[in-house]
Design a protein around this motif. Structure first.
Motif, short mmCIF file in Angstrom:
data_model
loop_
_atom_site.label_atom_id
_atom_site.label_comp_id
_atom_site.label_asym_id
_atom_site.label_seq_id
_atom_site.Cartn_x
_atom_site.Cartn_y
_atom_site.Cartn_z
N GLU A 59 -28.33 33.23 41.66
CA GLU A 59 -27.38 32.50 40.80
C GLU A 59 -26.60 33.48 39.94
O GLU A 59 -25.40 33.30 39.72
N LYS A 63 -24.49 39.62 40.49
CA LYS A 63 -23.13 39.76 39.96
C LYS A 63 -23.00 41.15 39.31
O LYS A 63 -24.00 41.76 38.92
N HIS A 96 -23.72 36.95 46.30
CA HIS A 96 -22.75 36.35 45.36
C HIS A 96 -22.70 37.21 44.12
O HIS A 96 -23.69 37.25 43.42
N GLU A 260 -22.17 25.67 46.28
CA GLU A 260 -22.75 25.51 44.94
C GLU A 260 -22.91 24.04 44.57
O GLU A 260 -22.69 23.64 43.42
O1 G3I Z 1 -29.74 36.41 30.89
C1 G3I Z 1 -29.18 36.22 29.59
C2 G3I Z 1 -30.26 36.12 28.57
O2 G3I Z 1 -30.96 37.33 28.52
C3 G3I Z 1 -29.64 35.75 27.23
O3 G3I Z 1 -30.66 35.52 26.30
C4 G3I Z 1 -28.79 34.48 27.34
C5 G3I Z 1 -28.06 34.13 26.06
O4 G3I Z 1 -27.05 33.18 26.32
O5 G3I Z 1 -27.82 34.70 28.33
C6 G3I Z 1 -28.36 34.94 29.60
O6 G3I Z 1 -27.32 35.11 30.52
C7 G3I Z 1 -26.67 33.93 30.90
C8 G3I Z 1 -26.84 33.78 32.42
O7 G3I Z 1 -26.08 32.69 32.87
C9 G3I Z 1 -28.30 33.57 32.81
O8 G3I Z 1 -28.77 32.34 32.29
C10 G3I Z 1 -25.20 34.06 30.55
O9 G3I Z 1 -25.03 34.04 29.15
C11 G3I Z 1 -24.40 32.94 31.17
O10 G3I Z 1 -23.02 33.21 31.00
C12 G3I Z 1 -24.69 32.86 32.65
O11 G3I Z 1 -23.99 31.76 33.19
C13 G3I Z 1 -23.87 31.73 34.58
C14 G3I Z 1 -22.38 31.72 34.94
O12 G3I Z 1 -22.22 31.55 36.34
C15 G3I Z 1 -21.70 33.05 34.57
O13 G3I Z 1 -22.16 34.09 35.37
C16 G3I Z 1 -24.56 30.49 35.10
O14 G3I Z 1 -25.97 30.63 34.92
C17 G3I Z 1 -24.27 30.32 36.59
O15 G3I Z 1 -24.78 29.08 37.04
C18 G3I Z 1 -22.77 30.34 36.80
O16 G3I Z 1 -22.53 30.25 38.19
C19 G3I Z 1 -21.17 30.09 38.56
C20 G3I Z 1 -20.99 30.80 39.89
O17 G3I Z 1 -21.39 32.15 39.78
C21 G3I Z 1 -19.55 30.72 40.36
N1 G3I Z 1 -19.10 29.34 40.40
C22 G3I Z 1 -19.30 28.56 39.20
C23 G3I Z 1 -20.76 28.63 38.76
C24 G3I Z 1 -20.99 27.77 37.55
O18 G3I Z 1 -20.27 28.24 36.45
#
Ligand code: G3I
Length: 351
Positions: A59, A63, A96, A260
């Protein structure tokens, strides 16, 4: 009497033997889930995954921000862990992604690099990462979400801020060429959200024109990923509009993978959805699976997570959740049954 009991027991065993991956195998379609390695330490998470799915994708852990948090220092461990899990369980690993406008490491996003430097950085990254996972990742989302809502190329460090020095979709073409050079056997996808429905949708038009142009230019592209973060409202993505879009993309000779899928529904303060919303959600899951199966070129159906315990939805859409086919405790929801039914594993219940 005794033979009836035996028949019933056999039917029960048959029903229990059904899994998404087993049913998908019979229909020639991969059934995947986005995952994270930390959750895989939970036994029920890992065992459900291995039992039900034939494909996984990180997920977040593959990246750029996760793979190269410090310039020149690569962390392949989570990806390697996923590759090992996939191999141990006879699954495919989907990659991804290799190029995106967000979730880039700070050193890159705030580095004030010139266009020539960004071009070289992107090339090095794609070459290194696709090279590392050569033979382990069967398909990559090479470029993710490069288009805006109105169909133009989205502003990004890769396109125009300052860009890579290449005009138009030039950076996209190059990203695919570099990925292909690093791993010639990998299938290369352009992945997008909000471009699922062919009807009255500038973004889905733009995706179609983009990939058609790439093919005409001889760029090595093999497929389009349609994300499908949707609701139960058929207006968001209609059955007919999705069907038409998959038809026109596969008519180009490209694969389509549903990359997704999740169907968010309203939830209460405990994260619980109503029975009627779960039933509507199930119908939606079944509908999406059925549309994919109509097209031999639709080769994978992947959910964004698989358990309501781990989903991006509640954080992103407060008041919504319960978007996946397994509940918080890894129990199959109506959506799971609907997927199985659409895959032809179980009889129609008339729903
Ligand atoms: O891992 C850190 C953690 O250490 C920290 O404490 C926390 C504080 O907010 O953040 C954590 O990281 C987060 C990460 O997800 C893991 O949970 C990031 O802030 C957050 O921005 C990130 O969001 C992800 C997002 O993409 C950005 O990469 C979502 O989980 C994930 O589901 C989402 O996936 C995207 C696909 O890649 C592309 N298409 C859309 C989809 C949904 O937005």
């Amino acid at each position: 009497m005794r033979s009836l009991a035996i028949l019933l027991l056999a039917a029960l065993a048959h029903a229990q033997a059904q899994t998404l991956r087993g049913a998908g195998d019979k229909r020639g379609v991969l059934v995947g889930a986005a995952v994270d390695t930390r959750s895989m330490a939970v036994e029920a998470y890992a065992s459900t995954l291995a039992r039900e799915f034939s494909m996984i994708e990180a997920e977040n852990e593959m990246k750029w921000a996760a793979v190269e948090p410090t310039q020149g220092v690569f962390n392949f461990k989570p990806g390697d862990t996923l590759a090992e899990f996939a191999q141990a369980h006879g699954m495919k690993l989907r990659g991804h992604n290799l190029c995106w406008h967000i979730y880039n490491p700070g050193w890159l996003a705030k580095g004030n690099f010139t266009a020539a430097e960004l071009n070289a950085l992107l090339r090095t990254y794609i070459t290194t990462v696709a090279g590392h996972f050569k033979g382990k990742v069967f398909a990559w989302d090479v470029v993710n979400e490069a288009l805006g809502e109105s169909g133009g190329l989205r502003d990004s460090i890769w396109y125009n801020q300052p860009g890579t020095g290449l005009t138009g979709a030039g950076y996209i073409d190059e990203a695919f060429r570099w990925a292909h050079a690093a791993d010639p056997a990998a299938l290369l996808f352009y992945n997008e959200y909000g471009a699922e429905d062919a009807t009255d949708n500038p973004k889905s038009e733009a995706v179609y024109e983009l990939v058609k142009g790439m093919l005409a230019r001889g760029v090595p592209i093999h497929g389009v990923g349609l994300q499908l973060h949707i609701t139960t409202n058929p207006k968001s993505v209609s059955r007919g509009g999705l069907d038409a879009n998959i038809a026109r993309l596969t008519a180009l000779g490209l694969q389509v993978q549903l990359t997704e899928l999740d169907v968010r529904v309203p939830v209460d303060a405990e994260g619980k959805a109503s029975a009627s919303d779960l039933a509507a959600q199930a119908r939606r899951y079944g509908e999406i699976v059925s549309v994919c199966l109509k097209h031999p070129g639709c080769t994978a159906i992947q959910t964004w997570g698989f358990t309501d315990r781990r989903s991006w939805i509640p954080k992103q859409y407060p008041g919504f959740g319960a978007a996946l086919p397994f509940d918080f405790n890894f129990q199959a929801k109506p959506a799971y049954a609907a997927m199985l039914q659409a895959l032809g594993a179980t009889e129609s219940t008339g729903n």
